[in-house]
Design a protein around this motif. Structure first.
Motif, mmCIF file in Angstrom:
data_model
loop_
_atom_site.group_PDB
_atom_site.id
_atom_site.type_symbol
_atom_site.label_atom_id
_atom_site.label_comp_id
_atom_site.label_asym_id
_atom_site.label_seq_id
_atom_site.Cartn_x
_atom_site.Cartn_y
_atom_site.Cartn_z
ATOM 1 N N ASN A 83 -21.895 11.239 41.367
ATOM 2 C CA ASN A 83 -22.737 11.366 40.095
ATOM 3 C C ASN A 83 -23.259 9.952 39.461
ATOM 4 O OD1 ASN A 83 -23.841 12.276 37.814
ATOM 5 N ND2 ASN A 83 -22.132 13.587 37.359
ATOM 6 N N LEU B 293 -26.709 13.726 38.189
ATOM 7 C CA LEU B 293 -26.144 14.961 38.751
ATOM 8 C C LEU B 293 -26.224 15.844 37.332
ATOM 9 C CD1 LEU B 293 -23.753 14.733 41.270
ATOM 10 C CD2 LEU B 293 -26.103 14.848 41.379
ATOM 11 N N ASP B 294 -26.035 15.192 35.997
ATOM 12 C CA ASP B 294 -25.657 15.714 34.816
ATOM 13 C C ASP B 294 -27.418 16.069 34.363
ATOM 14 O OD1 ASP B 294 -23.260 15.491 35.025
ATOM 15 O OD2 ASP B 294 -22.950 13.678 33.593
ATOM 16 N N ILE B 295 -28.482 15.414 34.807
ATOM 17 C CA ILE B 295 -29.835 15.682 34.305
ATOM 18 C C ILE B 295 -30.602 16.332 35.081
ATOM 19 C CG2 ILE B 295 -31.544 14.174 33.446
ATOM 20 C CD1 ILE B 295 -29.447 11.946 32.923
ATOM 21 N N LEU B 296 -30.678 15.794 36.417
ATOM 22 C CA LEU B 296 -31.428 16.262 37.558
ATOM 23 C C LEU B 296 -31.196 17.629 37.738
ATOM 24 C CD1 LEU B 296 -31.973 13.675 40.201
ATOM 25 C CD2 LEU B 296 -33.534 14.274 38.238
ATOM 26 N N PRO B 297 -32.474 18.370 37.744
ATOM 27 C CA PRO B 297 -32.342 19.910 38.340
ATOM 28 C C PRO B 297 -31.404 20.074 39.836
ATOM 29 C CG PRO B 297 -34.398 19.373 37.161
ATOM 30 C CD PRO B 297 -33.652 18.056 37.615
ATOM 31 N N TYR B 298 -31.112 21.083 39.859
ATOM 32 C CA TYR B 298 -30.069 21.534 40.994
ATOM 33 C C TYR B 298 -31.190 21.208 42.348
ATOM 34 C CZ TYR B 298 -27.129 24.274 44.359
ATOM 35 O OH TYR B 298 -26.384 24.358 45.438
#
Lengths: 396, 396
Positions: free
Chosen positions: A126, A104-109
Motif C-alpha cells: 500500500n 490502495l486507499d485511493i485507487l478503485p479496486y
C-alpha cells in the motif's frame, strides 16, 4: 518554482524534484517497498509539479519512469507514452520488483486489479500511507506556495464586509465571495482525498443552518440547497442577531490555505461572543504547544479541556451533530496529515502545515470561531492566514 | 418528487423508489447477483433521492437496509445507524448472501477489502456495471429533473452576450457566467465517475487555447491557469477573430444537462463557420438516427463520415490532440452510458439521456460546434437544451 520549458514533464526545479524524490525513497525504504506505481493526481502533482494522465513508476534505485497517456507532446528524461496500462510491463520487464506499492486507499479496486496484473510476480503493497506521510512534511518550496495562497485568501476575506448588502441570503453573499475569489485567481478545485466528500467552493453558514447535520465529514455542516449536495448555504436570509461563518476555498496555486472568519449582523448572543473568544484562546494555546514532537492528540485534549472549563462543550464542533476533529494537515489536498483528533497517532513535525478550526454552534445565532492555517517551524509556528480574528460586523 | 418529511431517509416518492429498486433488481437478476452493497454517493442518491454517509444493502428479495453513519436523525423503514462498516455484519448475519456486489470500479481497493471482510463467505461481484446500466435508462421523473436543469441552463446562456465587455479575458467572462449560474441555482458540483477527471464549473475556451492539449478525457482541452489543474481558460484576452466556446456546469437539481454554445468577436475564419455548420448538421443527422435499438457506434461512424466528406477531419474533436468520443450519457454524473465512440457496444434505448458534442478546433480562431443534451423517447428525440444554435456575436 517551475522549469522554463513547459513541455518538460517535470515542472519542478531539479533540486526540488530530487528533494521530494529522496523523501519518497526514504519512506519507501522504511516500509521495505522496492518500487511504487503512483497514479493519483495529487501524488503525481507532488512528484512533478503537474497533473497528467498516466503513472509514475518509482523504483527505490534507478530512474523514475513517467508513463503518460495525455497530454501529447511532453518531453524529458524517463517519459514513455502509453495507450493502456498493460504497456508498462514492457518497460519494467528487465527489472521486475519483488513488491509494488500502489495507492490502495485511493485507487478503485478494478484499477488496482488491472495494474497488479502488469506485475504478476510482485507482492502488492500500500503506497497510500507512504505518500500521505511524505506529503505531511512540506518542503520550503511547498510552504512558500501555501503562503502565497494565504496572501490571496486573506485579501479576498478583507473584501467580504463590502460585499454584504441588506437582505442578502447566505447564497447571495457566497456567490459574491466566489466571484471575488475567482477574480483573485482562485482555481476553485477543492481536492479531498477519498471521493465521498463533496463541497463546492466552500461554506457560508448563517444562523441555525450551521446546526443542520451534514453527511460529510467536515467540521461544520449546513443543509445545502439540495439533497444531492447536503452541505453549506441553504438560502437563509441573513438576519439581525445571526452570525455568518465564511470558510471558502483557498486554492490559488495548487496548494491551499484553509481559513474561516465570522461576520455578524447587529448584536449577537453574549454566549456566541464567549465561544468565539474561546476559539481564539484555543488558537493561542495550541500554537504555543504545536512544536515538533508534540502528539497531535495532546492538542486535541488541551482544547477540549479549555472548552470544558468554560462549559462550552454542548456547542463545541457542532450542536446537533459533533465533528470528531479540530484540525488537519493541508496542502495539495484539504485532508492531509496530521489529524488533530482524540485518537490520532500523529506527532507534530517541522514542515507540517496544519489548519486548526475550533468552532462552536450557538442555537439561534449560528457558528463562531476561526480557522487558521499554520506552518510548523523548528522553534515557532507561522500563521499563513494572518487576518483580523475578531467577529466583523456588517453595516446594518 | 420529494416525500414531505425531510427526515425520511428515502426522499423519493414511494412509487418512484419502487420503480428504481425494481430496475436495480432486474439488472441484479441478469447478473445473478443475490445482494449488493452500494456506497457511491451517486448510486445512493439514485436509490434514495439523497446523499448520506453509509451504505445501502440491497438483497434481490426482502427489504433494503440503509446503514447510516451521517447525518444524525434520519428515519424510515430499514434505517440502521452504524459507526463502522463492521457493524453491518450483525444485521446481515441471518441471511448471508452467496455473493455480494460492490462498486469495484469506484470504491478504493482498501475499502473493498475492508467491506469484503464483513462478508467472508460471499463471493465478490462487481456492482459498478450493474448500476451504470440501470442509471443509463432514466425514469420519467429523472428526465423531468434533467429537463428542469436544462431550462435554467438555457436561461443562463441567454445572458452570456450581455456579460461580455470589451477587453475581457476568458477567465473574466467565465467568472461572470459562474456568478449568473450560481444565482440561477446552479449547485456547482460536477459529478464525474472516477476520480482522475477534474474540472471546476466548466470551460470557456478562447482562440488557440482551445487547441492546448489537456490530460483529462474531456472533448476539448485548454491549458488552464495552473499546472495543478491543466484544463480550460488560461487568461487569454478575447480578440477579434476569436471564437469563445462556453461549456458550463448544468447541475441545478442533482441532475445535469450538458450544453455548449459558441460566441465570437468580429468576423471569423470561414473555415470555422463551415465547421460550425457541420456540427449542426451532425446534430440533425444523429438525432434522426438516435432511436431505441441503434448501436451507439453507428452514430459515431455516421458523424465521422459527414466530417470526412467535408474534409474537416483534421479539426474534428481537437487539432493537436483528438478526443475519442463525440457523446455520452448524462444524468447524476457527466460520464454516464451510453458512450458514443467508435468501439462502443452500447445500444441506444428509450430513456437514455445523451449529450452530443461534435466539435472542431480551428487554428488561430478557436473551437466551434455545439453540444446539446437529448432524451431518447420511443419515437422521437427531445432536446433538453433548446437554445439558439448559431454562433452568437459579441458587440465589438
Amino acid at each position: 518554482m517551475q522549469a522554463k520549458d513547459f513541455n518538460n514533464l517535470v515542472l519542478l526545479e531539479h533540486d526540488e524534484f530530487e528533494r521530494r524524490l529522496d523523501k519518497i525513497r526514504a519512506a519507501m525504504a522504511e516500509q521495505q517497498m522496492p518500487a511504487m506505481l503512483v497514479s493519483d493526481n495529487a501524488n503525481k502533482y507532488y512528484l512533478t509539479g503537474r497533473v497528467y494522465a498516466g503513472y509514475a513508476y518509482i523504483p527505490i534505485e534507478g530512474e523514475v519512469i513517467f508513463f503518460v497517456r495525455r497530454p501529447v507532446e511532453l518531453q524529458g528524461d524517463g517519459v514513455v507514452y502509453i495507450r493502456k496500462p498493460e504497456e508498462i510491463a514492457e518497460s519494467i520487464s528487465l527489472n521486475v520488483p519483488e513488491a509494488i506499492g500502489m495507492e490502495l486507499d485511493i485507487l478503485p479496486y478494478s484499477s488496482v486489479s488491472r495494474m497488479k496484473a502488469v506485475f504478476p510476480e510482485s507482492e502488492l503493497q500500500n503506497a497510500s500511507a507512504v505518500m500521505r506521510h511524505v506529503r505531511a512534511v512540506k518542503t520550503p518550496v511547498e510552504i512558500e506556495m501555501i503562503r502565497r495562497s494565504g496572501v490571496k485568501h486573506v485579501h479576498v476575506y478583507s473584501r467580504i464586509p463590502h460585499l454584504y448588502q441588506a437582505g442578502m441570503t447566505d447564497m447571495e453573499l457566497q456567490v459574491e465571495i466566489e466571484r471575488v475569489s475567482r477574480l483573485e485567481g482562485c482555481l476553485g478545485q477543492f481536492r479531498i482525498s477519498g471521493d465521498s466528500m463533496e463541497l463546492y467552493m466552500g461554506n457560508v453558514l448563517v444562523g441555525d443552518n450551521a446546526d443542520a447535520p451534514s453527511p460529510y465529514d467536515f467540521a461544520m455542516g449546513g443543509a445545502g440547497l439540495d439533497p444531492s449536495l447536503p452541505v453549506g448555504a441553504n438560502d437563509s436570509t441573513i438576519k439581525p442577531g445571526n452570525t455568518v461563518m465564511v470558510d471558502m476555498n483557498g486554492n490559488y496555486d495548487g496548494y491551499m490555505t484553509d481559513m474561516t472568519r465570522v461576520f455578524a449582523l447587529g448584536d449577537i448572543d453574549p454566549l456566541a461572543l464567549k465561544a468565539h473568544q474561546c476559539s481564539l484562546d484555543i488558537h493561542r494555546e495550541l500554537t504555543s504547544m504545536m512544536r515538533p514532537g508534540t502528539p497531535a492528540k495532546d492538542l486535541y485534549a488541551r482544547a477540549e479541556e479549555i472548552v470544558r472549563e468554560r462549559e462550552l462543550h454542548p456547542y463545541y464542533m457542532g450542536h446537533r451533530q459533533h465533528a470528531g476533529f479540530i484540525g488537519h494537515g493541508v496542502g495539495i489536498e484539504i485532508n492531509e496529515l496530521p489529524v488533530i483528533a482524540p485518537r490520532s497517532r500523529d506527532i507534530i513535525a517541522e514542515g507540517n502545515v496544519i489548519a486548526l478550526e475550533p468552532k462552536f454552534v450557538i442555537p439561534h445565532t449560528g457558528a463562531v470561531g476561526i480557522e487558521n492555517t499554520y506552518a510548523v517551524h523548528a522553534d515557532h509556528v507561522e500563521c499563513l492566514t494572518a487576518a483580523p480574528e475578531e467577529i466583523s460586523y456588517f453595516d446594518v
